[in-house]
Design a protein around this motif. Structure first.
Motif, mmCIF file in Angstrom:
data_model
loop_
_atom_site.group_PDB
_atom_site.id
_atom_site.type_symbol
_atom_site.label_atom_id
_atom_site.label_comp_id
_atom_site.label_asym_id
_atom_site.label_seq_id
_atom_site.Cartn_x
_atom_site.Cartn_y
_atom_site.Cartn_z
ATOM 1 N N GLY A 201 0.773 -1.233 0.000
ATOM 2 C CA GLY A 201 0.000 0.000 0.000
ATOM 3 C C GLY A 201 0.802 1.280 0.000
ATOM 4 O O GLY A 201 0.225 2.370 -0.050
ATOM 5 N N VAL A 202 2.142 1.194 0.022
ATOM 6 C CA VAL A 202 2.948 2.416 0.127
ATOM 7 C C VAL A 202 2.833 3.295 -1.105
ATOM 8 O O VAL A 202 3.034 4.516 -1.029
ATOM 9 C CB VAL A 202 4.431 2.095 0.407
ATOM 10 C CG1 VAL A 202 4.613 1.513 1.790
ATOM 11 C CG2 VAL A 202 4.994 1.175 -0.664
ATOM 12 N N THR A 203 2.511 2.697 -2.256
ATOM 13 C CA THR A 203 2.378 3.504 -3.470
ATOM 14 C C THR A 203 0.942 3.974 -3.695
ATOM 15 O O THR A 203 0.656 4.641 -4.685
ATOM 16 C CB THR A 203 2.834 2.709 -4.705
ATOM 17 O OG1 THR A 203 1.921 1.636 -4.945
ATOM 18 C CG2 THR A 203 4.233 2.156 -4.512
ATOM 19 N N LYS A 204 0.044 3.613 -2.761
ATOM 20 C CA LYS A 204 -1.376 3.943 -2.924
ATOM 21 C C LYS A 204 -1.935 4.629 -1.689
ATOM 22 O O LYS A 204 -3.085 4.437 -1.323
ATOM 23 C CB LYS A 204 -2.164 2.661 -3.194
ATOM 24 C CG LYS A 204 -1.695 1.915 -4.437
ATOM 25 C CD LYS A 204 -2.481 0.631 -4.640
ATOM 26 C CE LYS A 204 -2.038 -0.097 -5.897
ATOM 27 N NZ LYS A 204 -2.816 -1.330 -6.127
ATOM 28 N N SER A 205 -1.117 5.433 -1.055
ATOM 29 C CA SER A 205 -1.516 6.025 0.224
ATOM 30 C C SER A 205 -2.669 7.005 0.104
ATOM 31 O O SER A 205 -3.270 7.389 1.118
ATOM 32 C CB SER A 205 -0.319 6.715 0.883
ATOM 33 O OG SER A 205 0.193 7.728 0.031
ATOM 34 N N TRP A 210 -6.063 2.338 1.860
ATOM 35 C CA TRP A 210 -4.734 2.764 2.296
ATOM 36 C C TRP A 210 -4.741 4.170 2.875
ATOM 37 O O TRP A 210 -3.951 4.474 3.777
ATOM 38 C CB TRP A 210 -3.769 2.669 1.113
ATOM 39 C CG TRP A 210 -3.946 1.425 0.322
ATOM 40 C CD1 TRP A 210 -4.461 1.311 -0.937
ATOM 41 C CD2 TRP A 210 -3.656 0.094 0.754
ATOM 42 N NE1 TRP A 210 -4.506 -0.003 -1.318
ATOM 43 C CE2 TRP A 210 -4.019 -0.775 -0.297
ATOM 44 C CE3 TRP A 210 -3.136 -0.455 1.930
ATOM 45 C CZ2 TRP A 210 -3.869 -2.154 -0.222
ATOM 46 C CZ3 TRP A 210 -2.987 -1.834 2.006
ATOM 47 C CH2 TRP A 210 -3.349 -2.655 0.955
ATOM 48 N N SER A 211 -5.616 5.040 2.352
ATOM 49 C CA SER A 211 -5.644 6.413 2.853
ATOM 50 C C SER A 211 -6.063 6.466 4.315
ATOM 51 O O SER A 211 -5.654 7.367 5.058
ATOM 52 C CB SER A 211 -6.598 7.266 2.003
ATOM 53 O OG SER A 211 -7.905 6.706 1.989
ATOM 54 N N ILE A 212 -6.851 5.475 4.737
ATOM 55 C CA ILE A 212 -7.235 5.404 6.155
ATOM 56 C C ILE A 212 -6.022 4.997 6.984
ATOM 57 O O ILE A 212 -5.725 5.587 8.028
ATOM 58 C CB ILE A 212 -8.386 4.403 6.362
ATOM 59 C CG1 ILE A 212 -9.615 4.851 5.568
ATOM 60 C CG2 ILE A 212 -8.732 4.266 7.847
ATOM 61 C CD1 ILE A 212 -10.755 3.854 5.596
ATOM 62 N N LYS A 223 7.341 4.776 2.398
ATOM 63 C CA LYS A 223 7.726 4.979 0.996
ATOM 64 C C LYS A 223 8.948 5.879 0.898
ATOM 65 O O LYS A 223 9.850 5.654 0.065
ATOM 66 C CB LYS A 223 6.562 5.597 0.231
ATOM 67 C CG LYS A 223 6.838 5.828 -1.264
ATOM 68 C CD LYS A 223 7.105 4.516 -1.980
ATOM 69 C CE LYS A 223 6.990 4.686 -3.513
ATOM 70 N NZ LYS A 223 7.879 5.714 -4.056
ATOM 71 N N MET A 224 9.032 6.895 1.731
ATOM 72 C CA MET A 224 10.205 7.759 1.738
ATOM 73 C C MET A 224 11.453 6.974 2.118
ATOM 74 O O MET A 224 12.531 7.168 1.539
ATOM 75 C CB MET A 224 9.986 8.929 2.707
ATOM 76 C CG MET A 224 8.954 9.938 2.223
ATOM 77 S SD MET A 224 8.480 11.166 3.502
ATOM 78 C CE MET A 224 10.033 12.013 3.754
ATOM 79 N N GLY A 225 11.318 6.059 3.083
ATOM 80 C CA GLY A 225 12.436 5.212 3.455
ATOM 81 C C GLY A 225 12.859 4.306 2.303
ATOM 82 O O GLY A 225 14.057 4.128 2.038
ATOM 83 N N GLY A 273 4.345 -4.703 -7.928
ATOM 84 C CA GLY A 273 3.462 -3.650 -8.398
ATOM 85 C C GLY A 273 2.476 -3.169 -7.356
ATOM 86 O O GLY A 273 1.571 -2.393 -7.668
ATOM 87 N N ASP A 274 2.647 -3.590 -6.115
ATOM 88 C CA ASP A 274 1.793 -3.147 -5.002
ATOM 89 C C ASP A 274 0.318 -3.442 -5.264
ATOM 90 O O ASP A 274 -0.548 -2.585 -5.096
ATOM 91 C CB ASP A 274 1.992 -1.660 -4.735
ATOM 92 C CG ASP A 274 1.686 -1.277 -3.281
ATOM 93 O OD1 ASP A 274 1.363 -2.184 -2.494
ATOM 94 O OD2 ASP A 274 1.777 -0.077 -2.951
#
Length: 330
Positions: A201-205, A210-212, A223-225, A273-274
């Motif tokens: 879910g890191v690419t679909k935040s 995932w936003s929740i 994702k930044m890490g 591909g998440d």
């Protein structure tokens, strides 16, 4: 300044002299026990639910991990020294147990040294070292911590939502971003592989659900890490587990930890591909991390991982190679 807890230097396990001041203490370590396969740490969220129908065609189930069937000779290497960061967390402790089972030397980077003693007891001085340090504080990461390290498994993490675990600045921005950034920046270029446990879910935040889960930024910071590791030039593999099950076993000692199993959910699904949505046993995640250390074509790639009902690959490297390879072919 970091405090290294170690034993007197064995001749075959040198710790080179360094200009950085160090404090050496004896750590209680103990002889090898039959340890099962492992897994632990990472992100756990009640918003991720198992949904086998949503497993995309880019994922392939293969029979998964069996805790009792670990071949200690399969990955054993006297030349390997694995630094485990987050080694007392849900996934990390299982990683450590499995490394010990395989007779692979380990060094634990921990904030709280007492946790290591409670979990792992006494270990042979050549099998396990414990180093005090906090990845959230760059000044804690003394170069002496990384002397001789050949591989790194980072499975640090905290909760997605405010909880007691956030006390003492143990928040997603501090752990999943600043901590990972500081660790990667401090690693020597000689490291052969860095395995980072992240999350699906890191690419679909910005998308549901995932936003929740990302309300307080946990997916954004993970994702930044990931991105910082990609840009570091170090050889890496990223493991993105689904919702974590089985454990954590953080209140158990090693003897109890070694009895942990993945229950019926031992078959492994790996995708790219998440696109995966589901659950995964911490034992499976830990095994995936260890396998990725030596499967050459996983370098420079990210994989999502779930576990479902069925028999699994255990510690069979060829079966894990097949799992990773099939994921790439979809």
């Amino acid at each position: 300044m970091a405090t290294i807890l170690s034993v007197a230097r064995p001749s075959h396990f040198p710790l080179p002299a360094t200009k950085y001041p160090k404090i050496f203490l004896r750590v209680p370590l103990f002889t090898s026990l039959p340890l099962p396969s492992s897994s632990s740490s990472g992100l756990t969220s009640s918003f991720l639910v198992r949904n086998e129908a949503s497993l995309s065609s880019s994922s392939t189930p293969i029979q998964a991990l069996t805790a009792e069937a670990v071949d200690s000779s399969a990955l054993a290497s006297s030349s390997k020294l694995v630094l485990v960061v987050g080694g007392t967390g849900g996934v990390g402790q299982l990683v450590v147990a499995s490394l010990l089972k395989r007779n692979i030397r380990s060094r634990l980077l921990l904030r709280d040294l007492e946790k290591a003693t409670k979990l792992f007891g006494k270990q042979d001085e050549n099998a396990l070292q414990v180093v005090k340090g906090d990845t959230r504080n760059a000044e804690d990461l003394d170069p002496s911590i990384f002397e001789g390290v050949t591989h790194v498994i980072c499975c640090t993490g905290t909760t997605a939502f405010p909880s007691k675990r956030w006390s003492g600045e143990n928040t997603p921005d501090k752990v999943d971003w600043e901590g990972v950034k500081n660790l990667i920046s401090a690693l020597p270029s000689s490291v052969k592989r860095v395995v980072l446990v992240s999350s699906v879910g890191v690419t679909k935040s910005n998308e549901l659900p995932w936003s929740i889960m990302n309300l307080f930024g946990v997916l954004k910071y993970k994702k930044m890490g990931e991105d910082f590791l990609r840009d570091s030039g170090l050889p890496y593999t990223i493991i993105r587990p689904g919702r974590l099950t089985d454990g954590p076993y953080t209140s158990y000692d090693l003897n109890t930890l070694l009895k942990a199993t993945a229950g019926e959910r031992r078959a492994v699904v790996i995708g790219q591909g998440d696109k995966l949505v589901g659950e995964v046993s911490r034992l499976v995640v830990a095994e995936a991390c260890i396998q990725a250390l030596d499967i050459e074509f996983t370098q420079g790639k990210a994989y999502e991982i779930n576990s479902v009902k069925g028999d699994g690959p255990g510690s069979d490297t060829e079966k894990w190679r097949e799992l990773f390879k099939v994921a790439e072919s979809k």
